[in-house]
Motif scaffolding. Sequence first.
Motif, PDB file in Angstrom:
ATOM      1  N   THR A 191      40.179 118.959   9.231  1.00  0.00           N
ATOM      2  CA  THR A 191      39.346 119.317   8.081  1.00  0.00           C
ATOM      3  C   THR A 191      38.083 118.468   8.129  1.00  0.00           C
ATOM      4  N   ILE A 192      36.951 119.113   7.944  1.00  0.00           N
ATOM      5  CA  ILE A 192      35.684 118.391   7.807  1.00  0.00           C
ATOM      6  C   ILE A 192      35.263 118.483   6.350  1.00  0.00           C
ATOM      7  N   GLY A 193      34.910 117.348   5.751  1.00  0.00           N
ATOM      8  CA  GLY A 193      34.525 117.374   4.350  1.00  0.00           C
ATOM      9  C   GLY A 193      33.829 116.104   3.911  1.00  0.00           C
TER      10      GLY A 193
ATOM     11  N   SER B 198      38.583 128.139   8.700  1.00  0.00           N
ATOM     12  CA  SER B 198      39.198 128.350   7.390  1.00  0.00           C
ATOM     13  C   SER B 198      38.550 127.519   6.295  1.00  0.00           C
ATOM     14  N   ALA B 199      38.742 127.992   5.063  1.00  0.00           N
ATOM     15  CA  ALA B 199      38.362 127.270   3.845  1.00  0.00           C
ATOM     16  C   ALA B 199      39.177 127.895   2.717  1.00  0.00           C
TER      17      ALA B 199
ATOM     18  N   ILE C  27      39.776 124.743  12.582  1.00  0.00           N
ATOM     19  CA  ILE C  27      38.757 123.911  11.932  1.00  0.00           C
ATOM     20  C   ILE C  27      38.671 124.373  10.481  1.00  0.00           C
ATOM     21  N   ASN C  28      38.904 123.468   9.562  1.00  0.00           N
ATOM     22  CA  ASN C  28      38.943 123.785   8.133  1.00  0.00           C
ATOM     23  C   ASN C  28      37.785 123.080   7.426  1.00  0.00           C
TER      24      ASN C  28
ATOM     25  N   SER D 191      44.319 115.289   1.533  1.00  0.00           N
ATOM     26  CA  SER D 191      45.086 116.447   1.979  1.00  0.00           C
ATOM     27  C   SER D 191      44.236 117.706   1.945  1.00  0.00           C
ATOM     28  N   SER D 192      44.448 118.584   2.939  1.00  0.00           N
ATOM     29  CA  SER D 192      43.824 119.900   2.918  1.00  0.00           C
ATOM     30  C   SER D 192      44.626 120.829   3.823  1.00  0.00           C
ATOM     31  N   ASP D 193      44.117 122.052   4.019  1.00  0.00           N
ATOM     32  CA  ASP D 193      44.900 123.089   4.687  1.00  0.00           C
ATOM     33  C   ASP D 193      45.162 122.817   6.160  1.00  0.00           C
TER      34      ASP D 193
END
Length: 680
Positions: free
Chosen positions: A371-373, A230-231, A309-310, A356-358
């Motif tokens: 989430t990877i970022g 996802s994204a 995995i976002n 924070s993320s999805d």
Amino acid sequence: MKNLKKTFLILAVILVIGIVFKLNTNKYSINYTTKDIIIFLTDRELEGRLTGTEGNKKAEKFISEYFKVLELEPLEFLEDDSYLFPYDHSFVNFDNQNIKMTIEYENGATKECTIGKDFLPISYTKEIDISAKVSKELDENSFLLVDNNIKPQYRKAKGILIKTNNFHHYIAINNVKTPIIQISENLYNNLINNKCNIKFSYKLDTEKIKTNNIVAKISGKDNSSAIILSAHFDHIGKIGNTIYSGALDNSSGISILLDLAKKLKEYSKNNELKQDIIICAFNGEDSGRQGSKAFAAFIKDRYKNIANINFDCIGVKDKPFIINRLNFNSKKTLDNDLYNYLKSKGYNISFDDGYSSDHESFIYYNIPSVTIGQPSDIIHSKLDVMNNLDINLIEKFNSDIFEFLIKNDGVNYNEIVNIDNDSNAKYIDEVETSEYEKMIEAESKDLELNQYKHILDDGVPVYITRLSKTYNSLEELKKIFNNIYIPENIENYELKEITVKCFKKPETRIDEFDKIYTYDNFSISYINDINIKYSTKNDSNKILEIDIFKLDDISDFNNKSFDNIINEMYVVLDNGIEKDSNNNQSYLSIEKVSNNNQSYWIVFTKHNENKKYISEVVNIIGKNNIFYRISINKYEIEEAKIGNKNKKIHKLDWFNNSKDKTIEFIRNINFNKLIDDIFE
């Protein structure tokens, strides 16, 4: 001329993309690049892709067409054989709101400030109306003027005005007690040299709209197991002439998601995947993860084994990667596998739960999710543009993640603790889980609530913090929370112990293993639950227990009275009959009491249909848009023989179930003051 050339270039790219779609219908190849995708999503025509706007719908259509060209499967759980997953969205167009800040000078002159140019709030509540003087010194009745970082004690001010060279725009609606307002350097210099008053007000117009996530699937052999990739494609829109194009956040993540969809679809033509792969382009992340919340609630029970995995904010050269996740109680988890794999590929990567993320929407349902970022200072600002991205890095990362997905195809992250490449899976058992938890408990026992450390366990970094601790005196507790106050006595009951439970703190980066660190901004805001026990002077087994639990934020209680909230908490099942663990019938009734300028509820339980007992006294207190549930229990600890063993039990002790005496006793407890003393 330079701007004209740029315009022609963008139009050419959009035209090429359109032609490619037409030429490649029913084929698996799409002949444009990661850069082309990001150029399209950050084009000014999309106006920042704010959910609910035409620009957002253009992005939605673009992604849907991409899925169609790849011939991805619609999710069979949806009704209309479409890639669109509709959900209800709470929409605020911040560019159209009447957000006003007026300066009133001592000489009678006024200045209407321009949002986006002179000032920009850093967070929002639904409505605010403040008038206060400006001060360079901390004063609870003034706007505090600062030119550097905000310290926790500053939040005692009426509001905070902080000098900011590059405004950041955030659109999620939170429970803001002390508004923080970014101001330009020009306005800061104006305010610091003049005595003045500021009026700051707005009332956000919110409407419910229907909008969409875009969801597709590539089927695998085991349709009871799935990995969700996802994204989010939405962003924060615009303010005045400033369009927040969101190249890093999150056109980059969408470019990765689309290219992964392409690679995986091509791979699946000649290789059978072991499990389903669900491709999700989420909407509404920047306005409170609304799209992913709706989808997580929908998908949670439709697969036996599922993980997520976002991808959010990837493509900053020379900036470390972050894996943001929940720390599951097992040694072999999705987050650790990704960490070890990316580390082996040369990435500078660490764990950090600070943004924070999805993925959080899935963690809510205990679905393994990360989430990877690469969180960066440019996000949510006008500096988040295409030129600040490293396209080569994005493309390399995409290839590496594709390799990871193929190598780990079919891995069940819901249950597996340990797995070798060519061995059978080893599943969690009670002994192994228990040993791991014992290790975590042992490592955290010497920590205070405001401390943390990292250790290595079988080569895997583990974040150690302390979420709960019992204190035997108020003085001991004040060493951690210096402003907290708890009454030492209530009637003939004396304070015995205080147990504080905290929210999970954001994980920090790994500096040095086994070294104990102290959180920079630790405060009472981290307290989730505080349990206070009193006992009588003459009998330590006679207990008065007050438990205060911080409920969800105000958005979950809109349009509900406290009576409704209480009734939802104490649901009576089976036509008024609820069965306890021994299958005895237990009846609940609740009576509201109003006296001594406060209201609360007395909860009754009834056993064997012959005696009614007072179980507890409860209340809901709302302060600064946060709700607290207060539960008061009065009992005596006794020994009783259960089976062949003597065990300690709690025997209810509410004045022989006298409602009048209970009410008289509760007069000594001021619910509002209790909350103020602890959380203010």
